[in-house]
Write an enzyme that holds these catalytic residues in place. Structure first.
Site, mmCIF file in Angstrom:
data_model
loop_
_atom_site.group_PDB
_atom_site.id
_atom_site.type_symbol
_atom_site.label_atom_id
_atom_site.label_comp_id
_atom_site.label_asym_id
_atom_site.label_seq_id
_atom_site.Cartn_x
_atom_site.Cartn_y
_atom_site.Cartn_z
ATOM 1 N N THR A 1 -17.876 28.628 0.420
ATOM 2 C CA THR A 1 -17.729 29.214 -0.909
ATOM 3 C C THR A 1 -16.487 30.084 -0.840
ATOM 4 O O THR A 1 -16.233 30.739 0.178
ATOM 5 C CB THR A 1 -18.945 30.060 -1.328
ATOM 6 O OG1 THR A 1 -19.108 31.144 -0.389
ATOM 7 C CG2 THR A 1 -20.227 29.227 -1.358
ATOM 8 N N HIS A 2 -15.702 30.078 -1.913
ATOM 9 C CA HIS A 2 -14.422 30.800 -1.934
ATOM 10 C C HIS A 2 -13.487 30.331 -0.823
ATOM 11 O O HIS A 2 -12.596 31.071 -0.401
ATOM 12 C CB HIS A 2 -14.648 32.316 -1.817
ATOM 13 C CG HIS A 2 -15.649 32.866 -2.781
ATOM 14 N ND1 HIS A 2 -15.343 33.143 -4.092
ATOM 15 C CD2 HIS A 2 -16.966 33.146 -2.629
ATOM 16 C CE1 HIS A 2 -16.423 33.607 -4.712
ATOM 17 N NE2 HIS A 2 -17.422 33.602 -3.847
ATOM 18 N N SER B 1 7.519 12.209 7.819
ATOM 19 C CA SER B 1 8.572 13.057 7.272
ATOM 20 C C SER B 1 9.928 12.461 7.578
ATOM 21 O O SER B 1 10.114 11.791 8.606
ATOM 22 C CB SER B 1 8.471 14.461 7.876
ATOM 23 O OG SER B 1 9.642 15.207 7.653
ATOM 24 N N LYS C 1 4.988 14.543 11.680
ATOM 25 C CA LYS C 1 4.207 14.736 10.455
ATOM 26 C C LYS C 1 3.458 13.478 10.036
ATOM 27 O O LYS C 1 3.945 12.353 10.198
ATOM 28 C CB LYS C 1 5.114 15.173 9.297
ATOM 29 C CG LYS C 1 5.737 16.537 9.435
ATOM 30 C CD LYS C 1 4.717 17.648 9.410
ATOM 31 C CE LYS C 1 4.034 17.811 8.070
ATOM 32 N NZ LYS C 1 4.974 18.168 6.987
ATOM 33 N N ASN D 1 1.642 12.976 6.463
ATOM 34 C CA ASN D 1 1.333 13.630 5.193
ATOM 35 C C ASN D 1 0.355 12.791 4.368
ATOM 36 O O ASN D 1 0.558 11.578 4.214
ATOM 37 C CB ASN D 1 2.614 13.853 4.391
ATOM 38 C CG ASN D 1 3.611 14.709 5.142
ATOM 39 O OD1 ASN D 1 3.246 15.698 5.767
ATOM 40 N ND2 ASN D 1 4.886 14.325 5.085
ATOM 41 N N TYR E 1 -5.625 6.003 -42.948
ATOM 42 C CA TYR E 1 -4.685 5.668 -41.881
ATOM 43 C C TYR E 1 -3.352 6.369 -42.117
ATOM 44 O O TYR E 1 -2.899 6.556 -43.245
ATOM 45 C CB TYR E 1 -4.472 4.156 -41.818
ATOM 46 C CG TYR E 1 -3.495 3.738 -40.740
ATOM 47 C CD1 TYR E 1 -3.897 3.649 -39.420
ATOM 48 C CD2 TYR E 1 -2.156 3.476 -41.055
ATOM 49 C CE1 TYR E 1 -3.001 3.300 -38.417
ATOM 50 C CE2 TYR E 1 -1.255 3.119 -40.064
ATOM 51 C CZ TYR E 1 -1.678 3.035 -38.749
ATOM 52 O OH TYR E 1 -0.785 2.696 -37.766
ATOM 53 N N GLN F 1 0.012 5.291 -34.456
ATOM 54 C CA GLN F 1 0.674 4.387 -33.522
ATOM 55 C C GLN F 1 0.876 5.047 -32.157
ATOM 56 O O GLN F 1 1.134 4.362 -31.170
ATOM 57 C CB GLN F 1 2.027 3.939 -34.084
ATOM 58 C CG GLN F 1 1.896 2.903 -35.177
ATOM 59 C CD GLN F 1 3.198 2.181 -35.441
ATOM 60 O OE1 GLN F 1 4.251 2.537 -34.931
ATOM 61 N NE2 GLN F 1 3.124 1.129 -36.260
ATOM 62 N N LYS G 1 -1.892 4.399 -28.551
ATOM 63 C CA LYS G 1 -2.018 3.350 -27.523
ATOM 64 C C LYS G 1 -1.438 3.783 -26.174
ATOM 65 O O LYS G 1 -2.070 3.612 -25.129
ATOM 66 C CB LYS G 1 -1.322 2.062 -27.961
ATOM 67 C CG LYS G 1 -1.590 1.607 -29.371
ATOM 68 C CD LYS G 1 -3.010 1.245 -29.632
ATOM 69 C CE LYS G 1 -3.191 0.711 -31.047
ATOM 70 N NZ LYS G 1 -2.740 1.629 -32.120
#
Length: 360
Positions: free
Chosen positions: A57-58, A179, A185, A187, A219, A224, A227
């Site tokens: 927690t936290h 990297s 590294k 990542n 309308y 338009q 979409k």
């Protein structure tokens, strides 16, 4: 004959119908991916029903849990996401065709027949609403936004768990990159991109809400703009779901490291307080205070609670017996959490089995 096809129809009701058909299919596709991710998580949860890890927690060590229990928390989130998508599909499954421009048509059409032919449950009931409604798109984007938020939370945890200070899991080269300058590294790019795309999906929801907020019926050309956000959000969430399911199946848990960190930060302090309540019949408020004093004593000595001597504990509470040490291991802690929904390995195994049966 082709020139007669336009009779009783408008671009307004045809576009609204086509858009609903597209979103309906998109919901089915996303729902399939959600269930696949749930299956991946439940499978790994069953494997790690008893693998102890730190619960936070936290972002501070709180109490030991199991890795399987943690993964099943995301299964529960995704089940709610699947439910929201299902609800959205049910509400959008009405056919606007035949509403024409906005007022309906004078031709003797059978809107129930066309609705059935297109797989809709029924025709829409009000022609004005039929052509001006985009609630189904907003609901869909809302469901995707909550789903994306859940995926982002998991992605953030993957990033933390992979980091050097934690080292709880590792991902293969399929989901990480190196990297350009630092050869050591690895990542977690797939997780980072999943986290990033969440903001994009949130933006599409807010954008369409803003488009719709000031439109009088029926309308308007503004629609338009409905979409592009829906199409892009659908593509983004599909990529995120595929990446997340892949990471879940790919990750390797370092269970020894998990167990090591599970015992850090005086994580079994609550077990000590619970023992004082159960065995010594101490009110929990008093037990909380006594436990706090014992934690401070251990902290001052630079040891964990379980490494204090019985005499040191008795200097705080004289009635403590040697039995206290039986509850201060992380294994004992998780095994004791037998309440429904708790992290006890038996609970986790049962819940994982339930989900695997349901999803298979």
């Amino acid at each position: 004959a082709a020139r007669r096809l336009h009779a009783g129809r408008s671009r307004n009701d045809q576009v609204a119908t086509d858009f609903r058909l597209w979103v309906r299919r998109a919901i089915d596709d996303v729902s399939t991916q959600v269930k696949d991710l749930m299956l991946a998580l439940a499978t790994r949860a069953a494997e790690h029903a008893g693998s102890v890890m730190p619960g936070f927690t936290h972002l501070q060590t709180a109490q030991p849990v199991t890795f399987g229990h943690h993964l099943l928390a995301y299964v529960e989130m995704l089940a709610r996401d699947a439910g929201r998508l299902e609800d959205t599909r049910r509400r959008l499954n009405e056919c606007p065709l035949g509403a024409a421009a906005l007022a309906g048509t004078s031709f003797p059409i059978d809107r129930f027949a066309t609705a059935a032919a297109l797989g809709f449950a029924r025709p829409t009931a009000n022609s004005l609403d039929s052509v001006s409604d985009r609630d189904f798109a907003l609901e869909y984007l809302s469901a995707l936004s909550i789903l994306a938020m859940h995926l982002s939370r998991f992605a953030e945890e993957v990033i933390i768990w992979c980091s050097s200070p934690y080292r709880l899991i590792s991902l293969s080269d399929a989901f990480t990159t190196g990297s350009s300058i630092m050869p050591q590294k690895r990542n977690p790019d797939a997780a980072e991109l999943t986290r990033a795309k969440t903001g994009r999906i949130f933006g599409h929801l807010l954008g369409l809400l803003t488009v719709m907020k000031g439109l009088p019926m029926a309308y308007a050309k503004d629609m338009q703009e409905d979409k592009e956000p829906v199409f892009d959000a659908s593509e983004a969430i599909s990529l995120c779901l595929a990446a997340t399911a892949g990471m879940v199946r790919d990750l390797k848990a370092d269970t020894a490291r998990m167990a090591e960190l599970a015992g850090s930060g005086f994580s079994t302090a609550t077990d000590l307080a619970d023992w004082l309540v159960r065995v010594l019949k101490m009110p929990f408020r008093d037990a909380h205070h006594v436990t706090g004093q014992i934690v401070r004593l251990a902290e001052a000595r630079g040891v964990d609670i379980a490494q204090l001597t019985l005499e040191e504990m008795r200097s705080v509470e004289a009635r403590i017996t040697a039995e206290i040490f039986d509850v201060l291991t992380v294994e004992a802690s998780v095994a004791s959490r037998v309440s429904y929904g708790g992290t006890a390995p038996a609970n986790v195994s049962a819940q994982a089995a339930k989900w695997l049966e349901q999803l298979s």
